[in-house]
Write a protein that holds these residues in place. Structure first.
Motif, PDB file in Angstrom:
ATOM      1  N   GLY A 194       0.787  -1.224   0.000  1.00 13.61           N
ATOM      2  CA  GLY A 194       0.000   0.000   0.000  1.00 13.61           C
ATOM      3  C   GLY A 194       0.818   1.273   0.000  1.00 13.61           C
ATOM      4  N   SER A 195       2.160   1.165   0.022  1.00 15.87           N
ATOM      5  CA  SER A 195       2.983   2.375   0.112  1.00 15.87           C
ATOM      6  C   SER A 195       2.905   3.232  -1.147  1.00 15.87           C
ATOM      7  CB  SER A 195       4.433   2.020   0.409  1.00 15.87           C
ATOM      8  OG  SER A 195       4.998   1.256  -0.641  1.00 15.87           O
ATOM      9  N   SER A 196       2.532   2.649  -2.266  1.00 12.53           N
ATOM     10  CA  SER A 196       2.429   3.444  -3.488  1.00 12.53           C
ATOM     11  C   SER A 196       0.978   3.747  -3.868  1.00 12.53           C
ATOM     12  CB  SER A 196       3.123   2.722  -4.648  1.00 12.53           C
ATOM     13  OG  SER A 196       2.476   1.497  -4.912  1.00 12.53           O
ATOM     14  N   ASP A 197       0.047   3.424  -2.981  1.00 13.81           N
ATOM     15  CA  ASP A 197      -1.356   3.729  -3.258  1.00 13.81           C
ATOM     16  C   ASP A 197      -1.522   5.219  -3.546  1.00 13.81           C
ATOM     17  OD1 ASP A 197      -2.010   1.129  -2.857  1.00 13.81           O
ATOM     18  OD2 ASP A 197      -3.049   1.418  -0.958  1.00 13.81           O
TER      19      ASP A 197
END
Length: 84
Positions: A45-48
Motif C-alpha cells: 500500500g505504500s504506493s497507493d
C-alpha cells in the motif's frame, strides 16, 4: 556480520531486523549500484495513490491503447536493431 551461504542466502542480524521491523516472509528488493547492495522492504500500500493525478481519456478504448502501446514498442525495437 552476515556470511553468504553456498545457496547464496544471508542471515540478517536479529538486532537489525528488530530496528527495521523486518519479519520473516517480508517482501524485500535488492538493488545494486556501483558495487553496493541496498535492501528495500516493500510495504503493501505504500504506493497507493501515486498515479492518482493521471486521468484516462474516454476517447481511447482499452483496446486502442493496447494496440498503440504495442505498435510503439515494436517501432522502438526496430529502431534499436537498425542502429546496431
Amino acid at each position: 556480520m552476515s556470511i553468504l551461504s553456498q545457496k547464496r542466502q544471508i542471515t540478517l542480524p536479529k538486532e537489525l531486523c528488530d530496528r527495521l521491523f523486518v519479519q520473516p516472509g517480508d517482501d524485500l528488493t535488492f538493488l545494486e549500484h556501483q558495487g553496493r547492495i541496498t535492501i528495500i522492504k516493500k510495504i503493501k500500500g505504500s504506493s497507493d495513490g501515486a498515479l492518482r493525478h493521471l486521468k484516462g481519456s474516454a476517447k481511447y478504448s482499452d483496446r486502442e491503447s493496447l494496440h498503440d502501446t504495442l505498435a510503439k514498442k515494436h517501432e522502438s525495437s526496430n529502431v534499436k536493431k537498425q542502429a546496431a
